[in-house]
Motif scaffolding. Structure first.
Motif, PDB file in Angstrom:
ATOM      1  N   ILE A  92       0.841  -1.204   0.000  1.00 60.92           N
ATOM      2  CA  ILE A  92       0.000   0.000   0.000  1.00 60.92           C
ATOM      3  C   ILE A  92       0.881   1.261   0.000  1.00 60.92           C
ATOM      4  N   TYR A  93       1.894   1.275   0.888  1.00 60.59           N
ATOM      5  CA  TYR A  93       2.729   2.476   0.963  1.00 60.59           C
ATOM      6  C   TYR A  93       3.651   2.630  -0.241  1.00 60.59           C
ATOM      7  N   LEU A  94       4.082   1.513  -0.816  1.00 64.74           N
ATOM      8  CA  LEU A  94       4.931   1.605  -2.011  1.00 64.74           C
ATOM      9  C   LEU A  94       4.109   2.097  -3.198  1.00 64.74           C
ATOM     10  N   ALA A  95       2.876   1.616  -3.310  1.00 65.40           N
ATOM     11  CA  ALA A  95       1.993   2.061  -4.390  1.00 65.40           C
ATOM     12  C   ALA A  95       1.656   3.538  -4.214  1.00 65.40           C
ATOM     13  N   ALA A  96       1.318   3.909  -2.996  1.00 58.56           N
ATOM     14  CA  ALA A  96       0.946   5.301  -2.735  1.00 58.56           C
ATOM     15  C   ALA A  96       2.124   6.235  -2.982  1.00 58.56           C
ATOM     16  N   ALA A  97       3.342   5.756  -2.692  1.00 59.17           N
ATOM     17  CA  ALA A  97       4.524   6.599  -2.868  1.00 59.17           C
ATOM     18  C   ALA A  97       4.897   6.757  -4.335  1.00 59.17           C
ATOM     19  N   GLY A  98       4.355   5.861  -5.196  1.00 54.87           N
ATOM     20  CA  GLY A  98       4.612   6.014  -6.628  1.00 54.87           C
ATOM     21  C   GLY A  98       5.748   5.165  -7.169  1.00 54.87           C
ATOM     22  N   VAL A  99       6.017   4.011  -6.540  1.00 54.20           N
ATOM     23  CA  VAL A  99       6.998   3.086  -7.120  1.00 54.20           C
ATOM     24  C   VAL A  99       6.427   2.593  -8.450  1.00 54.20           C
ATOM     25  N   GLY A 100       7.183   2.797  -9.521  1.00 53.37           N
ATOM     26  CA  GLY A 100       6.662   2.579 -10.882  1.00 53.37           C
ATOM     27  C   GLY A 100       6.097   1.210 -11.152  1.00 53.37           C
ATOM     28  N   ARG A 101       6.756   0.161 -10.606  1.00 52.42           N
ATOM     29  CA  ARG A 101       6.287  -1.190 -10.883  1.00 52.42           C
ATOM     30  C   ARG A 101       6.361  -2.039  -9.621  1.00 52.42           C
ATOM     31  N   LEU A 102       5.242  -2.622  -9.257  1.00 55.39           N
ATOM     32  CA  LEU A 102       5.198  -3.527  -8.118  1.00 55.39           C
ATOM     33  C   LEU A 102       4.918  -4.925  -8.630  1.00 55.39           C
ATOM     34  N   ARG A 103       5.767  -5.863  -8.240  1.00 58.74           N
ATOM     35  CA  ARG A 103       5.525  -7.266  -8.613  1.00 58.74           C
ATOM     36  C   ARG A 103       5.094  -8.002  -7.343  1.00 58.74           C
ATOM     37  N   LEU A 104       3.838  -8.405  -7.300  1.00 57.07           N
ATOM     38  CA  LEU A 104       3.309  -9.104  -6.131  1.00 57.07           C
ATOM     39  C   LEU A 104       3.354 -10.605  -6.373  1.00 57.07           C
ATOM     40  N   VAL A 105       3.911 -11.330  -5.413  1.00 56.31           N
ATOM     41  CA  VAL A 105       3.953 -12.786  -5.551  1.00 56.31           C
ATOM     42  C   VAL A 105       3.359 -13.423  -4.305  1.00 56.31           C
ATOM     43  N   ARG A 139      -4.226  -0.845  -7.803  1.00 57.91           N
ATOM     44  CA  ARG A 139      -4.469  -0.067  -9.041  1.00 57.91           C
ATOM     45  C   ARG A 139      -5.522   1.008  -8.792  1.00 57.91           C
ATOM     46  N   ALA A 140      -6.504   0.682  -7.934  1.00 57.42           N
ATOM     47  CA  ALA A 140      -7.534   1.669  -7.611  1.00 57.42           C
ATOM     48  C   ALA A 140      -6.920   2.816  -6.799  1.00 57.42           C
ATOM     49  N   LEU A 141      -5.966   2.468  -5.930  1.00 59.92           N
ATOM     50  CA  LEU A 141      -5.295   3.488  -5.117  1.00 59.92           C
ATOM     51  C   LEU A 141      -4.417   4.383  -5.983  1.00 59.92           C
ATOM     52  N   ASN A 142      -3.658   3.741  -6.895  1.00 62.51           N
ATOM     53  CA  ASN A 142      -2.757   4.533  -7.730  1.00 62.51           C
ATOM     54  C   ASN A 142      -2.679   3.996  -9.158  1.00 62.51           C
ATOM     55  N   PRO A 143      -3.527   4.534 -10.069  1.00 58.55           N
ATOM     56  CA  PRO A 143      -3.540   4.062 -11.458  1.00 58.55           C
ATOM     57  C   PRO A 143      -2.289   4.470 -12.244  1.00 58.55           C
TER      58      PRO A 143
END
Lengths: 245, 100
Positions: free
Chosen positions: A47-60, A94-98
């Motif tokens: 959540i915090y990485l997405a909100a901060a704007g890390v360009g690509r998150l790979r969730l496993v 994606r809803a948090l940060n498109p």
């Protein structure tokens, strides 16, 4: 690569930190982070990485959302119960940060797929619930020289240590002998929330170069007493994973 | 004649994680030990109370994964298990954790 006016507005509060600015924001935008497990730790970190704007998150993560996850896994709601965690997590992020890209990989991390999962990522954030997989990630990160942020919880307690392969102690230096694997770990949601947030912070510092990563030290959080202990950790020259590397 | 042993000392032990669960409650114990006891003696006294604690057994290994602090200092930087304890010392025993 540039920031759009919308991105400049979205990230305004962090861009305004004097040591951060547009430059650090661009570094985040260009970066990719592997969130290895989206349970309690991984939820908060992602959540915090997405909100901060890390360009690509790979969730496993190979798991499905269960009702008993909801005391701590803040990415999920009741309607997600029974669904694969990575797809529910990706939808929420994606809803948090498109503006960012989220990859959802519904696999269990093993010795055979870990190297593929590390491809193209800058930092690995620990969202695991067992020692065995952490050691698989640790070894692969040492072999590929990828920074690995170790985080873990138990009950009211948390742990944190950032690993920069070749420079700072790895997880094997910290935990030389295989501990007994827990069957079910009790925990109160705030603790993985706290540790996961710190893991995100470590990843952000590693990517941007702002601040100082928490290396060569282990943070022990005793939430029951709101006490924070920091102990020194040294590289083990005889470490079977990172010794001499 | 009653003999009063005056040279016993009290040491506070703070247990963490799985060990805290085993001891129950806050996981804080106050142990009465003979004077000049070492960390090893303290661990033995704890093992006497809780025989099934694999965490305490792990401490016998030279490269144990369990951290032991005496008054906030890790025993690796003192004299390891032979570190002598004094009256009023606080010993923390911290096993590694894996929850997430």
């Amino acid at each position: 690569m540039e920031l759009s006016p919308k991105e400049i507005e979205r990230y305004d509060r962090q861009i305004s930190i004097s040591s951060f600015g547009i430059e650090a924001q661009l570094k985040l935008k260009r970066a990719a982070v592997l969130v290895a497990g989206v349970g309690g730790l991984g939820s908060a970190a992602a959540i915090y990485l997405a909100a901060a704007g890390v360009g690509r998150l790979r969730l496993v993560d190979h798991g499905e959302v269960e009702l008993s996850n909801l005391n701590r896994q803040v990415l999920y709601s009741v309607e997600d119960v029974g669904k694969p965690k990575v797809s529910a997590a990706a939808k929420r992020l994606r809803a948090l940060n498109p503006e960012i890209e989220v990859e959802a990989i519904g696999e269990r991390i093993t010795e055979s797929n870990i190297h593929g999962l590390l491809k193209g990522v800058d930092v690995v954030v620990d969202g695991q619930d067992n020692f065995k997989t952490r050691f698989i990630i640790n070894r692969a990160c040492v072999e590929e020289s990828k920074p690995f942020v170790y985080g873990a919880v138990y009950g009211f307690e948390g742990r944190l240590m950032t690993i920069i392969p070749g420079k700072t102690p790895c997880l094997r230096c910290l935990i030389p002998r295989d501990p007994e694997e827990p069957s079910k770990v009790p925990t109160i949601g705030s603790l993985p929330g706290l540790v996961g947030s710190l893991e995100a912070l470590e990843a952000i510092k590693l990517i941007t170069g702002v601040g100082k990563p928490f290396t060569n030290k282990l943070l022990i959080i005793d939430g029951a007493e709101t006490a924070f202990y920091i102990i020194d950790v040294k590289r083990d020259p005889k470490c079977p994973v990172c010794g001499g590397k | 004649m009653i003999i009063v042993l005056e040279n016993d000392m009290k040491v506070t032990v703070k247990t963490f994680a799985t060990l805290r669960e085993l001891f129950g409650g806050t996981g804080v114990l106050v142990l009465q030990l003979p004077e000049n006891s070492s960390v090893r003696d303290l661990i033995d006294a704890l093992r006497h109370r809780i025989t099934r604690a694999s965490v305490l057994k792990d401490l016998e290994n030279p490269n144990s994964s369990v951290k032991v602090l005496v008054n906030g200092r890790e025993i690796t930087y003192l004299k390891g298990l032979e570190t002598e304890l004094r009256d009023g010392d606080v010993v923390a025993i911290i096993p590694p954790v894996a929850g997430g």
